[in-house]
Design an enzyme around this catalytic site. Structure first.
Site, PDB file in Angstrom:
ATOM      1  CD  GLU A 388      -2.772  -1.266  -0.108  1.00  0.00           C
ATOM      2  OE1 GLU A 388      -2.915  -0.266  -0.831  1.00  0.00           O
ATOM      3  OE2 GLU A 388      -3.225  -2.396  -0.421  1.00  0.00           O
ATOM      4  CG  HIS A 394       3.074   5.359  -8.694  1.00  0.00           C
ATOM      5  ND1 HIS A 394       2.589   4.324  -9.453  1.00  0.00           N
ATOM      6  CD2 HIS A 394       3.534   6.273  -9.587  1.00  0.00           C
ATOM      7  CE1 HIS A 394       2.770   4.605 -10.743  1.00  0.00           C
ATOM      8  NE2 HIS A 394       3.333   5.780 -10.847  1.00  0.00           N
TER       9      HIS A 394
HETATM   10 ZN   LIG Z   1      -2.617  -2.702  -4.998  1.00  0.00          ZN
END
Ligand SMILES: [Zn+2]
Length: 597
Positions: A388, A394
């Site tokens: 996660e 990201h």
């Molecule tokens: Zn994922």
């Protein structure tokens, strides 16, 4: 021991996310809500006037999208931890209504832009003033040849509910009407079988339990075979119609081209996975040996091959393990992870009324990502933290390095950063946890990830290709023809080692993803890209980490294949898939060594 499920107010605030970073109170949320609800007429006023000032229309649209995101996210996240709270529910309902109203008020933008001259749109896309919107305009231009006249698009939109019918019928049938026969245990008791608990039974150490789960489930679907084939046929025909009417060569092209994914990606995936089927067979032979079976059946594929391994891992320790595992990512990356932990971006423990599972919410550009966990004090939970937080980082890098219209990363790379983190964790743990039981547990976990994600999802992708090709060639899609195609695929993938239980022919009938065609391949390419990248990061030193950071920061500023090229891999070529498959081969070899087979 697993953490006791507690009331939310019994949990130390340090382990609860702090939504006050978005709004200090529900009242502050309400004030922002009112302000943006008042903007709706302003947006609607530009309806029919986009070509007079397209720059203003585009800017307004994106500005609104960005500004309502905190309103929506706050309400959504607030409810996730307190599903029984009527105030939270009311906030979420209101936010959803606002989102629908705003999107309806601005629905004219895209059709009106698409109705403009191509030359004019191209000029707009190159205008330095519109630099922040060049990615949006790029994909718009890409879709222009596939857009019909306003009247024709309206007509198709009016069929929207009909087009969604196959999926709706499938869901109603499988989630409401269908009942699966119960499992009868040796002591005479019965256990209810549902799609929801099938996974638990198919992982059972008791072979009779998993055999019954498999047989009962597949037989129940087989009995509904004509209905489901009819439903699926309608879905494939809808894909075909949408593709034909929008001037695409095939349904697959219609699904991939708008995402800027070349079709070679799909074909390369299938052909490289076929190249490595002998390695899958080798894994299955090892599985058969370790389970001490005369014959490996399809219902023997999920059960762990070794004795269970458990490790008590409280949250703090699990997080430290994640920091160590991800240390190749560099100090600034680790500093962000610590910030996420210390500044309460994360909601850690299960509590009464909280949603199950785990996710990262990364759309809040003005604040920071949030992560929901249900930490269970074990190693799997540590992998979940790494996964996660991969999504969160990201989002964080793309949000901070790109303007809003270019910060959302593509579906094609959505699981790359998360699974890359898992792969790095795996390498670290294999390197440090040397006891035989730990090694066997980790390798089993990794092997199953390859089998269920790379091989199984590619087999699904192949099935979708076959069914859509059949439709395009005018071959009827029936219970018999679809089941035969699916059985053949199972023979190709598993047949050399496994006994192919005939019931498997019906398994295609239970896959909900097939109603969203040409999507599952992304799971397989995502894992292959992630494994390939983790290899590069482990061996490529600082330069590789720098490249990877460029990928994380790219958002959707460039097409997804180009974004991955920034990190050093070219998914339009077979090499990254092959590289991941070599890691799979190496993992089978390592497992053989650990168990002495
Ligand atoms: Zn994922």
């Amino acid at each position: 021991m697993a953490e006791q499920i507690r009331k939310r107010d019994e949990i130390d605030p340090r382990y609860k996310w702090n939504l006050a970073d978005i709004y200090p109170s529900d009242e502050a949320w309400q004030a922002d809500y009112d302000a943006w609800a008042a903007k709706i007429p302003e947006i609607a006023a530009m309806n029919g006037h986009v070509s007079e000032d397209p720059k203003k229309a585009i800017r307004t649209y994106f500005e609104v999208q960005e500004k309502i995101s905190p309103i929506f996210e706050y309400a959504f996240l607030r409810k996730e931890t307190d599903n029984a709270d009527p105030t939270a529910q009311a906030l979420k309902d209101k936010a959803l209504r606002l989102a629908v109203q705003i999107s309806a008020a601005g629905a004219y933008l895209e059709p009106e832009l698409l109705a403009m001259d191509e030359a004019e749109l191209t000029r707009l896309a190159k205008d330095p003033e519109m630099k922040d919107y060049d990615a949006y305009l790029r994909t718009l231009l890409l879709n222009k040849p596939h857009t019909l006249s306003k009247e024709q698009e309206q007509l198709i939109a009016m069929m929207g509910e009909v087009a969604e019918a196959p999926d709706a019928i499938f869901t109603a049938l499988t989630e409401a009407d269908m009942k699966l026969p119960p499992i009868r245990l040796a002591d005479g008791t019965e256990q209810e079988l549902t799609e929801g608990n099938y996974s638990t039974f198919i992982h059972s150490k008791d072979r009779e339990v998993r055999r019954q789960a498999f047989t009962n489930l597949m037989t129940a679907y087989e009995k509904m075979g004509n209905t489901i084939a009819g439903t699926y046929n309608a879905s494939v025909k809808k894909d075909q119609f949408m593709a034909d009417s929008h001037h695409f060569a095939s349904a697959r092209q219609a699904a991939m081209a708008p995402l800027e994914i070349p079709e070679e990606v799909y074909d390369n995936l299938i052909s490289v996975i076929h190249e490595y089927l002998p390695v899958l067979q080798d894994y299955l032979r090892l599985r058969k040996d370790l389970l001490k079976l005369d014959e490996l059946h399809l219902y023997d594929l999920y059960v762990p091959m070794t004795d269970s391994f458990s490790m008590e891992l409280p949250y703090e320790e699990a997080f430290d393990l994640v920091l160590k595992g991800l240390s190749p990512m560099g100090e600034d990356y680790l500093a962000k992870l610590r910030e996420a932990r210390d500044n309460r971006w994360i909601d850690v423990y299960p509590s009464i009324g909280k949603s199950s599972g785990a996710f990262s919410a990364g759309d809040l550009r003005s604040v920071h990502p949030y992560v929901l966990l249900n930490h269970n004090n074990n190693l799997d939970s540590a992998f979940t933290i790494a996964h996660e937080l991969g999504h969160s980082m990201h989002s964080f890098y793309s949000n901070t390095r790109q303007p809003a219209p270019k910060s959302d990363y593509s579906l094609f790379v959505a699981e790359v950063a998360s699974t890359c983190n898992e792969a790095l964790m795996m390498r670290y743990l294999l390197h440090t946890m040397k006891e035989k039981e730990a090694q066997a547990y980790l390798l089993n976990h990794f092997l199953e990830q390859f089998r269920t994600t790379c091989f199984r999802q590619t087999m699904f992708a192949e099935f979708e290709k076959i069914s859509h090709d059949m439709a395009q060639q005018g071959i009827p899609l029936t219970k018999a023809s679809l089941s035969e195609a699916y059985l053949k695929l199972n023979q190709t993938y598993y047949g050399e080692t496994c006994f192919i239980d005939p019931e498997i022919a019906s398994e295609w009938m239970r896959i909900p993803h097939f109603y969203r065609a040409f999507y599952v391949y992304v799971y397989a390419t995502g894992l292959c890209a992630a494994v390939s990248l983790s290899e590069r990061i482990m061996t490529g030193g600082e330069a590789a980490v720098r490249d990877y950071r460029e990928f994380l920061s790219a958002g959707c500023s460039v097409p997804p294949i180009e974004a991955l090229k920034l990190a050093g891999i070219d998914m339009s070529r077979p090499e990254p898939v092959r590289r991941a498959m070599e890691v799979f081969r190496e993992t089978v070899r390592a497992m053989r060594e650990v168990v002495g087979k």
